[in-house]
Design a protein around this motif. Structure first.
Motif, short mmCIF file in Angstrom:
data_model
loop_
_atom_site.label_atom_id
_atom_site.label_comp_id
_atom_site.label_asym_id
_atom_site.label_seq_id
_atom_site.Cartn_x
_atom_site.Cartn_y
_atom_site.Cartn_z
N GLY A 53 0.80 -1.22 0.00
CA GLY A 53 0.00 0.00 0.00
C GLY A 53 0.83 1.26 0.00
O GLY A 53 1.62 1.53 -0.92
N THR A 54 0.71 2.05 1.06
CA THR A 54 1.39 3.33 1.18
C THR A 54 2.91 3.20 1.07
O THR A 54 3.58 4.14 0.63
CB THR A 54 1.03 4.00 2.52
OG1 THR A 54 -0.37 3.86 2.75
CG2 THR A 54 1.38 5.46 2.51
N ASP A 55 3.45 2.04 1.46
CA ASP A 55 4.90 1.84 1.39
C ASP A 55 5.45 2.09 -0.01
O ASP A 55 6.62 2.48 -0.17
CB ASP A 55 5.27 0.40 1.77
CG ASP A 55 4.88 0.05 3.19
OD1 ASP A 55 4.74 0.97 4.01
OD2 ASP A 55 4.74 -1.16 3.47
N VAL A 56 4.62 1.84 -1.03
CA VAL A 56 5.09 1.93 -2.42
C VAL A 56 5.62 3.33 -2.73
O VAL A 56 6.52 3.49 -3.56
CB VAL A 56 3.94 1.55 -3.38
CG1 VAL A 56 4.33 1.79 -4.84
CG2 VAL A 56 3.56 0.09 -3.18
N ILE A 57 5.09 4.34 -2.05
CA ILE A 57 5.53 5.72 -2.30
C ILE A 57 7.00 5.89 -1.93
O ILE A 57 7.75 6.58 -2.61
CB ILE A 57 4.67 6.71 -1.49
CG1 ILE A 57 3.21 6.62 -1.93
CG2 ILE A 57 5.19 8.13 -1.62
CD1 ILE A 57 2.26 7.39 -1.03
N TYR A 58 7.42 5.24 -0.86
CA TYR A 58 8.77 5.45 -0.32
C TYR A 58 9.76 4.37 -0.75
O TYR A 58 10.97 4.55 -0.67
CB TYR A 58 8.70 5.47 1.21
CG TYR A 58 7.70 6.44 1.75
CD1 TYR A 58 7.98 7.80 1.81
CD2 TYR A 58 6.46 6.01 2.20
CE1 TYR A 58 7.05 8.70 2.30
CE2 TYR A 58 5.52 6.90 2.69
CZ TYR A 58 5.82 8.25 2.74
OH TYR A 58 4.90 9.14 3.22
N SER A 59 9.27 3.25 -1.21
CA SER A 59 10.09 2.07 -1.43
C SER A 59 11.08 2.21 -2.57
O SER A 59 10.71 2.49 -3.71
CB SER A 59 9.17 0.87 -1.71
OG SER A 59 9.90 -0.22 -2.22
N ALA A 94 -4.37 -8.21 -5.44
CA ALA A 94 -4.64 -7.46 -4.22
C ALA A 94 -4.86 -5.98 -4.50
O ALA A 94 -4.29 -5.41 -5.44
CB ALA A 94 -3.47 -7.61 -3.25
N SER A 95 -5.68 -5.38 -3.65
CA SER A 95 -5.76 -3.92 -3.59
C SER A 95 -4.71 -3.44 -2.60
O SER A 95 -4.06 -4.23 -1.93
CB SER A 95 -7.16 -3.49 -3.15
OG SER A 95 -7.42 -3.94 -1.83
N GLY A 96 -4.54 -2.13 -2.52
CA GLY A 96 -3.52 -1.58 -1.64
C GLY A 96 -4.08 -1.18 -0.29
O GLY A 96 -5.17 -0.60 -0.20
N CYS A 97 -3.35 -1.46 0.76
CA CYS A 97 -3.75 -1.02 2.10
C CYS A 97 -3.24 0.40 2.33
O CYS A 97 -2.50 0.96 1.52
CB CYS A 97 -3.19 -1.96 3.17
SG CYS A 97 -1.38 -1.94 3.29
N VAL A 98 -3.64 0.96 3.46
CA VAL A 98 -3.12 2.25 3.91
C VAL A 98 -2.34 2.01 5.18
O VAL A 98 -2.87 1.46 6.15
CB VAL A 98 -4.26 3.27 4.15
CG1 VAL A 98 -3.69 4.57 4.71
CG2 VAL A 98 -5.02 3.53 2.86
N ARG A 99 -1.06 2.39 5.18
CA ARG A 99 -0.21 2.18 6.34
C ARG A 99 0.21 3.53 6.91
O ARG A 99 0.81 4.35 6.22
CB ARG A 99 1.03 1.35 5.94
CG ARG A 99 0.67 -0.07 5.59
CD ARG A 99 1.82 -0.81 4.93
NE ARG A 99 2.93 -1.09 5.82
CZ ARG A 99 2.99 -2.14 6.63
NH1 ARG A 99 1.98 -2.99 6.71
NH2 ARG A 99 4.04 -2.35 7.39
N ASP A 100 -0.14 3.76 8.16
CA ASP A 100 0.21 4.99 8.86
C ASP A 100 1.26 4.64 9.90
O ASP A 100 1.01 3.87 10.83
CB ASP A 100 -1.02 5.59 9.53
CG ASP A 100 -0.73 6.92 10.23
OD1 ASP A 100 0.46 7.31 10.31
OD2 ASP A 100 -1.69 7.55 10.70
N TYR A 101 2.46 5.21 9.74
CA TYR A 101 3.57 4.89 10.62
C TYR A 101 3.63 5.76 11.87
O TYR A 101 4.50 5.57 12.72
CB TYR A 101 4.89 5.00 9.85
CG TYR A 101 5.10 3.86 8.88
CD1 TYR A 101 5.87 2.77 9.22
CD2 TYR A 101 4.49 3.87 7.64
CE1 TYR A 101 6.06 1.72 8.34
CE2 TYR A 101 4.65 2.83 6.76
CZ TYR A 101 5.43 1.75 7.11
OH TYR A 101 5.59 0.70 6.23
#
Length: 259
Positions: A107-113, A188-195
């Motif tokens: 999910g959100t990790d893809v932005i930073y990965s 899969a769809s993407g999850c939302v991960r809030d760190y």
């Protein structure tokens, strides 16, 4: 193996963001080498969470450390650009694999990965890109508990299938939780991960030069039942198709801007 079969073997570039010493990269290369001709250009050390950063205007250094194995002082995206545009490999690759990352990229990790950035860069340059990430059996970014072989074997067994999913505008991202084997892979769809990221400053004098620490207060995750997070946590392989280019929202109303 006959010469004709040898000539049909695909040429695969493997990179990562954990660096050339990453165990996941070594296992992935070992498995892919059974079905394809594999070439490596990876960062010379860890480049996690650098996203799609490229080293514009900077001189990069490279080192040959083995047959068809090179390191680069740059980022994962730099590695892909270097491999596809320089004389290092004087032929066209059939696909780029990035990983296996020691940690999920959901999910959100893809932005930073940086792992996903390498696969994205491959698509930008006209090649299929497949990012591969593994969550520890101890979950939540543990530093141990990785059995890379089953996921690497899945990639080797499904090389053609994974490449076929890259339609030219998407890259493939695989996520799984470490296990001894897998029996199913689901889209899969993407999850939302809030760190819960925050920065805390050292000391109380903020008028002069001071330092701060950026750290997570803990991860919270939300998403649909078919999210990459839920699929991976259920013991299956999550297969996500992600647009390489930003997807822009269309405006269906007129807005009168002031000038």
């Amino acid at each position: 193996m006959s010469s004709s079969a040898q000539n049909q073997r695909k040429k695969i570039l493997v990179t990562n963001d954990d660096g050339i010493e990453g165990e996941g990269l070594k296992v992935l290369v070992s498995m892919l080498s059974k079905v394809a001709d594999v070439y490596i250009l990876a960062p010379d050390s860890n480049r996690s969470a650098v996203s799609s950063k490229i080293s514009m205007g900077k001189r990069l250094s490279y080192q040959k450390i083995g047959e068809n194995i090179y390191t680069c002082s740059g980022t994962p995206a730099d590695c892909v650009i270097s491999a596809l545009t320089s004389p290092l490999f004087p032929f066209r690759f059939d696909a780029v694999f990035s990983g296996i990352n020691a940690g999920p990229n959901m999910g959100t990790d893809v932005i930073y990965s940086g792992t996903c950035a390498a696969a994205r860069q491959a698509v930008f340059m006209g090649l299929p890109g497949i990012a591969v990430s593994l969550e520890s059996e101890f979950l939540d970014y543990a530093r141990t508990g990785f059995n890379f072989e089953p996921l690497a074997e899945f990639c080797a067994r499904n090389l053609d299938e994974l490449i076929s999913l890259c339609s030219g505008d998407v890259f493939v991202s695989l996520n799984a939780t470490s296990a001894d084997s897998y029996k199913e892979a689901l889209f899969a769809s993407g999850c939302v991960r809030d760190y819960g990221d925050k920065v805390s400053f050292d000391g109380s004098d903020l008028e002069q030069e001071f330092s701060g620490l950026c750290e997570s207060e803990g991860i919270s995750v939300s998403g649909r039942p078919d999210s990459d997070y839920n699929i991976a946590r259920s013991g299956k392989i999550a297969v996500s198709l992600i647009y390489a280019e930003p997807v822009l929202k269309e405006m269906n109303k007129k807005l009168d801007f002031k000038f």
